[in-house]
Design a protein around this motif. Structure first.
Motif, PDB file in Angstrom:
ATOM      1  N   ASN A 102      27.967  84.700  84.775  1.00  0.00           N
ATOM      2  CA  ASN A 102      26.783  85.285  84.015  1.00  0.00           C
ATOM      3  C   ASN A 102      25.771  84.398  85.327  1.00  0.00           C
ATOM      4  O   ASN A 102      24.757  85.221  85.677  1.00  0.00           O
ATOM      5  N   ALA A 103      26.138  83.160  85.613  1.00  0.00           N
ATOM      6  CA  ALA A 103      25.042  82.426  86.446  1.00  0.00           C
ATOM      7  C   ALA A 103      25.337  82.715  87.809  1.00  0.00           C
ATOM      8  O   ALA A 103      24.634  82.204  88.648  1.00  0.00           O
ATOM      9  N   ALA A 104      26.318  83.263  88.406  1.00  0.00           N
ATOM     10  CA  ALA A 104      26.886  83.384  89.721  1.00  0.00           C
ATOM     11  C   ALA A 104      25.597  84.289  90.298  1.00  0.00           C
ATOM     12  O   ALA A 104      25.143  84.819  89.909  1.00  0.00           O
ATOM     13  N   ALA A 105      25.495  84.176  91.773  1.00  0.00           N
ATOM     14  CA  ALA A 105      24.434  84.807  92.578  1.00  0.00           C
ATOM     15  C   ALA A 105      24.747  86.228  92.613  1.00  0.00           C
ATOM     16  O   ALA A 105      25.882  86.578  92.164  1.00  0.00           O
ATOM     17  N   LYS A 106      23.587  87.128  92.485  1.00  0.00           N
ATOM     18  CA  LYS A 106      24.021  88.491  92.510  1.00  0.00           C
ATOM     19  C   LYS A 106      23.921  89.389  93.874  1.00  0.00           C
ATOM     20  O   LYS A 106      22.963  89.031  94.604  1.00  0.00           O
ATOM     21  N   GLU A 107      24.738  89.892  94.252  1.00  0.00           N
ATOM     22  CA  GLU A 107      24.728  90.644  95.597  1.00  0.00           C
ATOM     23  C   GLU A 107      23.934  91.821  95.323  1.00  0.00           C
ATOM     24  O   GLU A 107      23.859  92.549  94.450  1.00  0.00           O
ATOM     25  N   ILE A 108      23.001  92.108  96.562  1.00  0.00           N
ATOM     26  CA  ILE A 108      22.150  93.345  96.534  1.00  0.00           C
ATOM     27  C   ILE A 108      22.507  94.146  97.751  1.00  0.00           C
ATOM     28  O   ILE A 108      22.843  93.672  98.845  1.00  0.00           O
ATOM     29  N   ASP A 109      22.163  95.500  97.690  1.00  0.00           N
ATOM     30  CA  ASP A 109      22.546  96.580  98.647  1.00  0.00           C
ATOM     31  C   ASP A 109      21.712  97.583  98.353  1.00  0.00           C
ATOM     32  O   ASP A 109      22.354  98.641  97.688  1.00  0.00           O
ATOM     33  N   GLU A 110      20.436  97.941  98.582  1.00  0.00           N
ATOM     34  CA  GLU A 110      19.748  98.977  98.229  1.00  0.00           C
ATOM     35  C   GLU A 110      18.776  99.461  99.419  1.00  0.00           C
ATOM     36  O   GLU A 110      18.652  98.862 100.193  1.00  0.00           O
ATOM     37  N   THR A 111      18.584 100.907  99.555  1.00  0.00           N
ATOM     38  CA  THR A 111      17.775 101.569 100.500  1.00  0.00           C
ATOM     39  C   THR A 111      16.869 102.584  99.659  1.00  0.00           C
ATOM     40  O   THR A 111      17.046 103.084  98.625  1.00  0.00           O
ATOM     41  N   GLU A 128      20.855  82.358  91.756  1.00  0.00           N
ATOM     42  CA  GLU A 128      21.491  82.351  90.168  1.00  0.00           C
ATOM     43  C   GLU A 128      20.314  82.490  89.198  1.00  0.00           C
ATOM     44  O   GLU A 128      20.651  83.114  88.192  1.00  0.00           O
ATOM     45  N   ASP A 129      18.883  81.885  89.412  1.00  0.00           N
ATOM     46  CA  ASP A 129      18.197  81.917  88.394  1.00  0.00           C
ATOM     47  C   ASP A 129      16.937  82.550  88.838  1.00  0.00           C
ATOM     48  O   ASP A 129      15.941  82.535  88.270  1.00  0.00           O
ATOM     49  N   VAL A 130      17.127  83.533  89.755  1.00  0.00           N
ATOM     50  CA  VAL A 130      16.056  84.691  89.930  1.00  0.00           C
ATOM     51  C   VAL A 130      15.904  85.507  88.707  1.00  0.00           C
ATOM     52  O   VAL A 130      16.797  85.829  88.091  1.00  0.00           O
ATOM     53  N   ASP A 131      14.664  85.560  88.491  1.00  0.00           N
ATOM     54  CA  ASP A 131      14.178  86.513  87.226  1.00  0.00           C
ATOM     55  C   ASP A 131      14.145  87.729  87.390  1.00  0.00           C
ATOM     56  O   ASP A 131      14.734  88.451  86.626  1.00  0.00           O
ATOM     57  N   LYS A 186      11.408  87.485  92.400  1.00  0.00           N
ATOM     58  CA  LYS A 186      10.590  86.682  91.668  1.00  0.00           C
ATOM     59  C   LYS A 186      11.276  85.714  90.545  1.00  0.00           C
ATOM     60  O   LYS A 186      12.145  85.736  90.312  1.00  0.00           O
ATOM     61  N   ALA A 187      10.754  84.598  91.133  1.00  0.00           N
ATOM     62  CA  ALA A 187      11.203  83.324  90.187  1.00  0.00           C
ATOM     63  C   ALA A 187      11.031  83.442  88.640  1.00  0.00           C
ATOM     64  O   ALA A 187       9.941  83.980  88.198  1.00  0.00           O
ATOM     65  N   PRO A 188      11.572  82.844  87.905  1.00  0.00           N
ATOM     66  CA  PRO A 188      11.228  82.688  86.495  1.00  0.00           C
ATOM     67  C   PRO A 188       9.830  81.623  86.078  1.00  0.00           C
ATOM     68  O   PRO A 188       9.767  80.846  87.054  1.00  0.00           O
ATOM     69  N   GLU A 189       9.224  82.058  85.104  1.00  0.00           N
ATOM     70  CA  GLU A 189       8.128  81.124  84.865  1.00  0.00           C
ATOM     71  C   GLU A 189       8.740  79.765  84.424  1.00  0.00           C
ATOM     72  O   GLU A 189       9.733  79.682  83.955  1.00  0.00           O
ATOM     73  N   ASN A 190       7.815  78.672  84.534  1.00  0.00           N
ATOM     74  CA  ASN A 190       8.398  77.543  83.988  1.00  0.00           C
ATOM     75  C   ASN A 190       9.208  77.250  83.033  1.00  0.00           C
ATOM     76  O   ASN A 190      10.102  76.440  82.821  1.00  0.00           O
ATOM     77  N   GLY A 191       8.724  77.906  82.080  1.00  0.00           N
ATOM     78  CA  GLY A 191       9.377  77.830  80.589  1.00  0.00           C
ATOM     79  C   GLY A 191      10.711  78.661  80.483  1.00  0.00           C
ATOM     80  O   GLY A 191      11.354  78.387  79.372  1.00  0.00           O
ATOM     81  N   LYS A 192      11.105  79.415  81.437  1.00  0.00           N
ATOM     82  CA  LYS A 192      12.125  80.239  81.191  1.00  0.00           C
ATOM     83  C   LYS A 192      13.293  79.745  82.051  1.00  0.00           C
ATOM     84  O   LYS A 192      14.490  80.337  82.108  1.00  0.00           O
ATOM     85  N   GLY A 196      17.529  73.697  82.906  1.00  0.00           N
ATOM     86  CA  GLY A 196      17.051  72.965  84.012  1.00  0.00           C
ATOM     87  C   GLY A 196      17.425  73.364  85.464  1.00  0.00           C
ATOM     88  O   GLY A 196      16.979  72.817  86.420  1.00  0.00           O
ATOM     89  N   ARG A 197      18.167  74.411  85.439  1.00  0.00           N
ATOM     90  CA  ARG A 197      18.570  75.078  86.788  1.00  0.00           C
ATOM     91  C   ARG A 197      17.141  75.594  87.519  1.00  0.00           C
ATOM     92  O   ARG A 197      16.482  75.860  87.079  1.00  0.00           O
ATOM     93  N   LYS A 198      17.419  75.514  88.804  1.00  0.00           N
ATOM     94  CA  LYS A 198      16.314  76.042  89.779  1.00  0.00           C
ATOM     95  C   LYS A 198      16.839  76.720  90.798  1.00  0.00           C
ATOM     96  O   LYS A 198      16.110  76.578  91.864  1.00  0.00           O
ATOM     97  N   ASP A 199      17.765  77.382  90.901  1.00  0.00           N
ATOM     98  CA  ASP A 199      18.374  77.916  91.905  1.00  0.00           C
ATOM     99  C   ASP A 199      17.678  79.333  92.115  1.00  0.00           C
ATOM    100  O   ASP A 199      18.456  80.361  91.589  1.00  0.00           O
ATOM    101  N   ILE A 200      16.778  79.446  92.847  1.00  0.00           N
ATOM    102  CA  ILE A 200      16.047  80.754  93.094  1.00  0.00           C
ATOM    103  C   ILE A 200      16.227  81.010  94.891  1.00  0.00           C
ATOM    104  O   ILE A 200      15.656  82.014  95.207  1.00  0.00           O
ATOM    105  N   ALA A 201      17.095  80.217  95.566  1.00  0.00           N
ATOM    106  CA  ALA A 201      17.129  80.533  96.912  1.00  0.00           C
ATOM    107  C   ALA A 201      17.768  81.844  97.167  1.00  0.00           C
ATOM    108  O   ALA A 201      19.121  82.140  96.725  1.00  0.00           O
ATOM    109  N   SER A 202      17.362  82.787  97.799  1.00  0.00           N
ATOM    110  CA  SER A 202      17.951  84.172  97.968  1.00  0.00           C
ATOM    111  C   SER A 202      17.785  84.449  99.367  1.00  0.00           C
ATOM    112  O   SER A 202      16.833  84.019 100.030  1.00  0.00           O
TER     113      SER A 202
END
Length: 124
Positions: A16-25, A61-64, A80-86, A90-96
């Motif tokens: 569930n924590a793995a990064a998510k692949e996207i491909d949309e048009t 992984e942590d993209v909201d 969109k990154a999660p808000e601070n409380g979400k 403590g993970r902060k992996d929002i690099a996409s």
């Protein structure tokens, strides 16, 4: 809880924590506006001869939320990154890492905080 249950639960959480692949048009106006917002990672934009915007890549992984929508002549691509409380545990992996193809005549706005930006073949 037995050892097999703990291992299965850990594997489930990891998947569930793995990064998510996207491909949309989306269909796009040949001379429309494309807005890209990605806080961290990379944004590679290339112009092409189709009246479509395509976004592919990998979300952190942590993209909201990933937003990819059209409103008239404008297309919005937003990580969109999660808000601070979400943030969980403590993970902060929002690099996409995004690869975006836009009609060559598009006007382009790319906003980042800590992401590499590369644009080529866009005349708008």
């Amino acid at each position: 809880m037995n050892k097999a249950t703990v291992i299965a639960l850990a594997a489930l959480l990891a998947s569930n924590a793995a990064a998510k692949e996207i491909d949309e048009t989306l269909d796009a106006d040949a001379n429309g506006r494309v807005i890209v917002s990605n806080i961290a990672g990379s944004v590679d934009v290339a112009g092409w001869d189709r009246n479509q915007v395509q976004v592919s890549g990998e979300l952190g992984e942590d993209v909201d939320k990933f937003i990819f929508e059209r409103d008239g002549r404008e297309i919005l691509i937003k990580v969109k990154a999660p808000e601070n409380g979400k943030r969980s545990w403590g993970r902060k992996d929002i690099a996409s890492d995004l690869t975006v193809r836009v009609p060559r005549g598009s006007s382009l706005e790319v906003a980042t905080v800590s992401a590499d930006i590369d644009v080529e073949g866009v005349r708008g």
